[in-house]
Design an enzyme around this catalytic site. Structure first.
Site, PDB file in Angstrom:
ATOM      1  N   GLY A   1       0.825  -1.200   0.000  1.00 30.38           N
ATOM      2  CA  GLY A   1       0.000   0.000   0.000  1.00 30.38           C
ATOM      3  C   GLY A   1       0.858   1.248   0.000  1.00 30.38           C
ATOM      4  O   GLY A   1       2.062   1.206   0.284  1.00 30.38           O
ATOM      5  N   CYS A   2       0.234   2.352  -0.327  1.00 27.95           N
ATOM      6  CA  CYS A   2       0.965   3.612  -0.422  1.00 27.95           C
ATOM      7  C   CYS A   2       1.396   4.125   0.953  1.00 27.95           C
ATOM      8  O   CYS A   2       2.559   4.461   1.164  1.00 27.95           O
ATOM      9  CB  CYS A   2       0.117   4.658  -1.138  1.00 27.95           C
ATOM     10  N   TYR A   3       0.459   4.164   1.883  1.00 26.63           N
ATOM     11  CA  TYR A   3       0.807   4.609   3.234  1.00 26.63           C
ATOM     12  C   TYR A   3       1.893   3.711   3.836  1.00 26.63           C
ATOM     13  O   TYR A   3       2.791   4.173   4.533  1.00 26.63           O
ATOM     14  CB  TYR A   3      -0.420   4.534   4.148  1.00 26.63           C
ATOM     15  N   THR A   4       1.755   2.411   3.560  1.00 31.43           N
ATOM     16  CA  THR A   4       2.657   1.456   4.204  1.00 31.43           C
ATOM     17  C   THR A   4       4.072   1.576   3.664  1.00 31.43           C
ATOM     18  O   THR A   4       5.032   1.587   4.428  1.00 31.43           O
ATOM     19  CB  THR A   4       2.140   0.025   3.991  1.00 31.43           C
TER      20      THR A   4
END
Lengths: 345, 345, 345, 345
Positions: C149-152
């Protein structure tokens, strides 16, 4: 206290009306209606209004509206509220309609540009076009007002003094208009997704936008001859604003000062029209206010005048002008509730 | 009518003050001063004010200000207006200073965080910290008010009820704050060029921002113990707003309802504080208004509370709170001139 | 030439994949699939691609995909593409899945945070977590990659070196993350209407966002102990970018230089990770690129480190990392097609 | 490898040139010059370039430039680089100048519109106007190219086919153009402060913008008669883009299809010109690319055509076209380094 109701209170024009009415000292908000959000508080849909307007939204019919209100603003798409308006009118209320339905003198023009049959043509005869600066006396006596469109208010007021003074050719008038995104309303659409709207712009409905006919109607009246013109709307990445750049060929070599004098004379007692003598309007000068700002440049090389006119589409282009109309219809000071300066920031 | 003056009228906080004062019914704008624009009309610098405030800007000294005004707002960088303030105070005027100079109880804290020597420490003893919700009674009696910073107003009001109720650990408090660009003022800088500001964001002055000390001062007072905390300011691409996300470890496993009750109790008579029971604040709910919006989430898994508090930096974080302070100092209704809803759009 | 296919080509991550693949010199776009737009050209849906990728969108099944492609990128919501992925995997293709379905080592964590039953748990055993900087060697051998994921991606890479070096306490880690709006995808929603998105911001899914579990999984692996932490996502008015501000308590009083050295060592051969020694990342430094920018501040007063990590959510947070994974899986230079600088403007 | 230098590398056009050249496979960046930032790395001024172009900026003279480079791009304000250009030209280098200095056939037109004396009129005789689609063969043989302005590239290419085909009246041509803010350059100014630029728009230099003369020069050449026209530039709140709406009266009642055919024929081998048959250009279709997008509407009611043309001002309107010119001058494929799709997002 005037008891005011709004049908379609949760659209952008409706919500702006509520915001303005909430601080209008001679009005109380007597009824807010919304099909989609009936049962919720206005301030749940627009939390900015918490503590300011916590009225519960209803799915109001004409009967209820007539009991609760002295004036009803209808802020719904064209064709939708005619039946209600008709009923309210018969019951003696005053109605200010923000759709295109009651803006036309000629039903054929309406039906041609809107491609629908008008459902209550008899009311068209009694309705008044609510452009306050041009039709003040009729509005004062009206019970049904067709509140003008945002593009039209801006464009008409930008060109009216030149036509009144017979200063420009009526052929080759071009209005290149730019609108903020709230003009498209609150409905969803791919084109209004933040990611496809910020940092971009486009033209739309080129040569076919309905407001063309409304502009032509009013400018023809002022000029005393039938005017047709080019009107091109654009969507630019800002929330509010109609910014119109108008081009016309001068009939003779006027100076800028001569043209500006026509504007000062034409709008000499108008509180909401501001003429720029030494600069040009910019959108953040009007945002948040009911002002119409107008400036111009004479291109001596080409014998052409370029006029800039600029309004906040939600205020002078919709809710603010509607309140201005209400003030006129009820004999209140015309600027009641509309005196605030724009935001600038 | 209260005769009000503004020194530094053409900065963003100054201009917002003028906008608010122009529609404040018990105030008249008696003097506007600006070094840079002296001689021009306020409405030439901010054309949004044309027809609303066309006062000519002066390069005012204390003498003039004292003659013309009952209250003076000083909206200049810290250190700049102390001399004038001192003179005005001696002449018996009321002064509301929007810089950091009169916000501190302890001169050492000021001098450490601002890295300057305070030029009138004696006035620090009589000045009152103008956070209305916390120091109302002192403000009513004050003649010199240090109007709080934008970040601090938002952060302090967000955490005060939890500390008052001894509900959170005083270690590990973290405030991650986001500001609109107007917080940086009107001065030019590469970082504020539209092209280097839109579509981007950044943190700045991490662990060193001056507002940290102001927040710590007030929260320590409330908690009754010395509090130090992390405060991280960020610049986000919007004009207005302080949005603060605050983290603290709960002393015991409170429910959300229990914590919300602390907020409702603490702010029960506060017109400008709105608690969110079922949702969280969003910046466009406060933009254009004097409201402070607060909501929270309990992370049961971690025994932590996350509070969101949100204000308009130019209004509750500067000019609006200054007007609120004026209202208190002059015995006017506290919300006079501040009742309007935010813009939402 | 590698024949690449994309399922879900018209979502934002899918379209960014197409843009990157179109200029990747060892790849040809063999198949683009879209349920909604099947039959139209990709360049009709995204006219920016006219003349660059005019492939016609199909409503592709696994059979077709298997015939046409060597590698398939699935850019669909979680749960949707498992059946196809399973079929493609059996047919021997390589698959890079951009949903959350194949990112977890532990099926229970997935099912708890996603609140669904995983439909092909057997594939979870062979899938590899595609965070290239941490799992490069496994990715090279993988046939099924769960693209992070992007946040991750942003959060994990920001904290990994500190945990690897045992420099921070594992309690009280807080990640305050800010995302551009494209992270929410192309689907319509009131919250993504330009007028309700620009000039505002908000927090959402506080303490409950799924990416929390993904971050905890990977940081626990690195730390060698189970880590739980606060993760708060925010929506800010920009199109692209994940900007994460991470807070952790230092185990002992490290200097900034000591901590930076840990980052330089940890990422010493990483082309796409850029460490800031004398400044901090800003979002427009990474926009349009596959870079991860990281900087930090030590708050000596509090014994705390504040790390800033920053990526373009659509590139390093989605499509770019997917291409980086493809490069690894096919033995190509890892930066093939990903060397371009960001836009800055 | 072509050794390329850039004078004025840290302005917006210069930086965009560096970004494009850094991924141009037949070019190496041999010298970057900047008065303001000499001594710093390019990637310190634009951290987006870290790891991509870390060249140290010099305060370069003609001597150094001549030694290090085969081609020099001068991206400085008009009048500033004539001396250097003259020296470089004499030493046999190829020069592409992005200012207005070498765009004119007629020195009097230049001196009238720029209000300065041209300092090396003799070079004007050998310089070629670098609008690739119109002057390709001359550019191939040129050693000094005057790279066109952004507004002019967009406007000229939008109207050229109609004039070539004698389809429109040459009186009453109106170009209403809208520019992103990067067109104003990186210099500071109150008008480009984020807070005074976002959510607003304005017209500027109405009837007096210098690009008018450049447009008139080229369109007159195509039409075979002297053309004068209205050109109105506007500033809109987006970073990149020139969006031009052009109005002209048709000489006879052409259909849309007939006019589109003129465009398809005129641009039949042009890789970078895209004609819209069934829609209209939008700015995010070209942002980040070297494309020129063109569409049109026929207003049958008025006998008028409205053309929309649209480019990225920093690419096709500056740096991209400069690279396209370089490719032509060195016999490289014209699209080398310019094939990427726009960003859309």
């Amino acid at each position: 206290m005037i008891r005011a109701g709004v049908l379609g209170a949760t659209g952008y024009a409706g919500a702006e009306l509520v915001r303005l009415l909430a601080s209008h000292k001679d009005t109380e908000i007597a009824m807010l209606a919304s099909k989609t959000y009936a049962g919720q508080k206005m301030s749940e849909v627009y939390p900015s209004l918490r503590g300011v307007c916590d009225v519960v939204l209803e799915e109001a019919d004409a009967e209820t509206a007539a009991q609760k209100c002295d004036v009803v603003f209808t802020a719904l798409p064209h064709g939708v509220s005619n039946e209600v308006i008709s009923a309210l009118y018969e019951k003696g209320l005053k109605v200010i309609d923000l759709s295109g339905d009651f803006r036309y003198n000629d039903i054929e023009t309406y039906e041609k540009w809107y491609q629908v049959k008008h459902s209550c043509p008899e009311l068209l005869k009694v309705s008044v076009y609510g452009l306050c600066e041009l039709h003040r006396e009729e509005i004062k006596k009206a019970r049904l007002v067709g509140n003008p469109g945002c593009y039209t208010t801006c464009s008409i007021l930008g060109l009216a003094p030149l036509l009144k003074n017979n200063a420009i050719e009526t052929k080759n008038i071009i209005i290149d208009a730019k609108s903020g995104v709230s003009g498209a309303g609150r409905g969803l659409g791919q084109a209004y997704h933040f990611c496809e709207c910020t940092e971009t712009m486009k033209a739309y409905k080129v040569a076919t936008h309905r407001h063309t006919s409304e502009i032509e109607q009013e400018l023809s009246l002022i000029a005393g001859e039938e005017i047709t013109l080019s009107f091109t709307p654009h969507l630019v990445p800002m929330k509010r604003g109609i910014f119109a750049t108008e081009y016309a060929n001068l009939k003779k070599p006027y100076t800028k000062e001569e043209l500006l004098k026509m504007y000062h004379d034409f709008y000499q007692n108008e509180k909401f029209v501001r003429i720029y003598d030494n600069a040009l309007p910019e959108n953040n000068h009007v945002t948040g206010s009911n002002f119409v700002d107008i400036g111009l440049t004479v291109d001596e090389r080409l014998g052409r005048v370029i006029v800039i006119s600029n309004i906040d589409n939600l205020i002078k282009g919709a809710a603010g002008q509607a309140v201005q109309n209400m003030n006129l219809m009820f004999g209140l000071p015309e600027d009641e509730g509309l005196c605030g300066a724009g935001y600038y920031l």
